[in-house]
Design an enzyme around this catalytic site. Structure first.
Site, PDB file in Angstrom:
ATOM      1  N   MET A 168       0.838  -1.204   0.000  1.00 25.27           N
ATOM      2  CA  MET A 168       0.000   0.000   0.000  1.00 25.27           C
ATOM      3  C   MET A 168       0.878   1.261   0.000  1.00 25.27           C
ATOM      4  SD  MET A 168      -3.395  -0.905   2.141  1.00 25.27           S
ATOM      5  CE  MET A 168      -2.710  -0.683   3.769  1.00 25.27           C
ATOM      6  N   LEU A 180       6.750   3.077   1.511  1.00 26.91           N
ATOM      7  CA  LEU A 180       7.602   1.891   1.590  1.00 26.91           C
ATOM      8  C   LEU A 180       8.766   2.088   2.564  1.00 26.91           C
ATOM      9  CD1 LEU A 180       7.581   1.104  -2.229  1.00 26.91           C
ATOM     10  CD2 LEU A 180       6.134   0.116  -0.435  1.00 26.91           C
ATOM     11  N   HIS A 181       9.164   0.968   3.177  1.00 29.11           N
ATOM     12  CA  HIS A 181      10.270   0.972   4.131  1.00 29.11           C
ATOM     13  C   HIS A 181      11.086  -0.298   3.952  1.00 29.11           C
ATOM     14  CE1 HIS A 181       7.712  -1.829   6.257  1.00 29.11           C
ATOM     15  NE2 HIS A 181       6.744  -0.921   6.332  1.00 29.11           N
ATOM     16  N   HIS A 183       9.393  -3.639   3.296  1.00 23.84           N
ATOM     17  CA  HIS A 183       8.974  -3.871   1.909  1.00 23.84           C
ATOM     18  C   HIS A 183      10.181  -4.218   1.025  1.00 23.84           C
ATOM     19  CE1 HIS A 183       5.708  -0.951   3.281  1.00 23.84           C
ATOM     20  NE2 HIS A 183       5.007  -1.989   2.895  1.00 23.84           N
ATOM     21  N   GLY A 212       4.487 -10.542   3.538  1.00 22.44           N
ATOM     22  CA  GLY A 212       5.306 -10.507   4.748  1.00 22.44           C
ATOM     23  C   GLY A 212       4.637 -11.178   5.941  1.00 22.44           C
ATOM     24  N   GLN A 267      -3.088 -12.194   7.745  1.00 24.40           N
ATOM     25  CA  GLN A 267      -3.358 -11.914   6.327  1.00 24.40           C
ATOM     26  C   GLN A 267      -2.698 -12.965   5.440  1.00 24.40           C
ATOM     27  OE1 GLN A 267      -3.076  -7.874   4.366  1.00 24.40           O
ATOM     28  NE2 GLN A 267      -1.055  -8.630   3.824  1.00 24.40           N
ATOM     29  N   MET A 307       8.553  -2.973  11.736  1.00 29.03           N
ATOM     30  CA  MET A 307       8.467  -1.862  10.765  1.00 29.03           C
ATOM     31  C   MET A 307       7.078  -1.821  10.157  1.00 29.03           C
ATOM     32  SD  MET A 307      11.908  -1.456   8.632  1.00 29.03           S
ATOM     33  CE  MET A 307      13.445  -1.171   9.462  1.00 29.03           C
TER      34      MET A 307
HETATM   35  P1  AMP Z   1       1.467  -2.947   3.446  1.00 30.77           P
HETATM   36  O1  AMP Z   1       2.087  -1.934   2.549  1.00 30.77           O
HETATM   37  O2  AMP Z   1       1.508  -2.584   4.886  1.00 30.77           O
HETATM   38  O3  AMP Z   1       0.129  -3.423   2.962  1.00 30.77           O
HETATM   39  O4  AMP Z   1       2.416  -4.235   3.354  1.00 30.77           O
HETATM   40  C1  AMP Z   1       2.727  -4.803   2.100  1.00 30.77           C
HETATM   41  C2  AMP Z   1       3.456  -6.092   2.343  1.00 30.77           C
HETATM   42  O5  AMP Z   1       4.644  -5.813   3.074  1.00 30.77           O
HETATM   43  C3  AMP Z   1       2.654  -7.096   3.175  1.00 30.77           C
HETATM   44  O6  AMP Z   1       2.881  -8.403   2.659  1.00 30.77           O
HETATM   45  C4  AMP Z   1       3.238  -6.937   4.553  1.00 30.77           C
HETATM   46  O7  AMP Z   1       3.137  -8.089   5.346  1.00 30.77           O
HETATM   47  C5  AMP Z   1       4.686  -6.644   4.210  1.00 30.77           C
HETATM   48  N1  AMP Z   1       5.365  -5.949   5.306  1.00 30.77           N
HETATM   49  C6  AMP Z   1       4.990  -4.791   5.900  1.00 30.77           C
HETATM   50  N2  AMP Z   1       5.818  -4.510   6.925  1.00 30.77           N
HETATM   51  C7  AMP Z   1       6.729  -5.514   6.978  1.00 30.77           C
HETATM   52  C8  AMP Z   1       7.827  -5.823   7.834  1.00 30.77           C
HETATM   53  N3  AMP Z   1       8.159  -5.023   8.845  1.00 30.77           N
HETATM   54  N4  AMP Z   1       8.517  -6.947   7.601  1.00 30.77           N
HETATM   55  C9  AMP Z   1       8.174  -7.783   6.577  1.00 30.77           C
HETATM   56  N5  AMP Z   1       7.152  -7.556   5.745  1.00 30.77           N
HETATM   57  C10 AMP Z   1       6.441  -6.440   5.932  1.00 30.77           C
END
Ligand code: AMP
Length: 258
Positions: free
Chosen positions: A26, A29-30, A33, A146, A152, A183
């Site tokens: 979404m 990004l960090h 991601h 992740g 999820q 994160m």
């Molecule tokens: P989001 O942008 O929060 O929807 O996350 C996108 C993807 O990145 C999802 O599969 C999350 O599980 C993964 N993700 C988010 N934060 C982390 C993290 N700290 N470590 C590993 N994967 C992550």
């Protein structure tokens, strides 16, 4: 060089789908991601990252409007990690629904009706609906998710199996900040003081996982630290946390090894 794709036509004309791995996000990004993109690279020849803040997975009163949107920074960040960035609009993802009723894909209630599913009604149906569309449009043979969002991940793995979707799901390990905080794009909402409080979450998850502390005792400590605890529960082989620090809802989980 990173290629920006927006419409579905872009996908069909510009995307090289051979041995392609999708990393759905979404945005905002960090490093968490980026770790998924590195993993994607190990599993395929080309990496496509999607950025779409999916309205269907946000409930009333949640942070859909405030959710950080940083497309320019995100593009700079992932230049070396991905081949394509797909940033569709809502119309691109839900085109039919302008005229007709939206057909939702439902999550398996055995997995979805606990933990986050209790406070976020319909959240995992929203996730399943958008993820099937991302898969359908991108048509990659693999996708990375992740373990940060472990429930999820379980919901998606189950959905892929039930609907026999032609995509392999790859699990990416959780990435944490130096202080132990998981994160998250939402961490930027935290003040310095709240961030210090939030760093305790992982500390107490580890203590419960190692047997040094009972779940009940950890709950009491978290509440005494000012964390508005939503749940601290064991399911499958994991200990799951959700709670608010200030106005920010955070989630975390840890393997308990049993
Ligand atoms: P989001 O942008 O929060 O929807 O996350 C996108 C993807 O990145 C999802 O599969 C999350 O599980 C993964 N993700 C988010 N934060 C982390 C993290 N700290 N470590 C590993 N994967 C992550």
């Amino acid at each position: 060089m990173l290629r920006l794709l927006t419409t579905r036509e872009d996908l069909d004309t510009l995307l090289d789908r051979e041995d392609l791995v999708l990393v759905p996000t979404m945005g905002a990004l960090h490093e968490g991601h980026l770790s998924l993109m590195r993993l994607a690279r190990e599993h395929g020849r080309k990496v496509i990252v999607s950025i779409f803040v999916n309205p269907l997975q946000f409930g009333e009163g949640e942070d859909f409007d405030q959710y950080p949107r940083k497309l320019v920074e995100d593009m700079d960040l992932i230049g070396d990690f991905a081949d394509y960035l797909w940033a569709p609009t809502c119309q691109d993802i839900y085109p039919l629904e302008v005229e007709s009723k939206l057909e939702m894909i439902h999550a398996n209630s055995e997995i979805a009706d606990k933990l986050c599913g209790l406070s976020r009604k319909g959240h995992f149906d929203g996730v399943c609906t958008v993820v099937t569309r991302l898969f359908d449009f991108v048509k990659s043979s693999k996708a990375v998710f992740g373990e940060k969002d472990f429930q999820q991940l379980m919901v998606i793995e189950d959905m892929v199996k039930r609907y026999k979707l032609p995509v392999e799901i790859i699990r990416g390990p959780m990435i944490r900040e130096g202080c132990g905080l998981a994160m998250s794009s939402r961490n930027q909402y935290l003040s310095d003081k709240e961030r210090k409080t939030a760093a305790n979450i992982y500390k107490y998850l580890k203590e419960v996982a190692s047997g040094a502390l009972t779940i009940d005792h950890a709950r009491e400590i978290m509440i005494s630290l000012g964390i508005e605890l939503e749940y601290l529960e064991k399911h499958w082989d994991r200990l799951f946390f959700a709670g608010k620090v200030g106005q920010t809802r955070l989630i975390d989980n840890i393997n308990t090894g049993s």
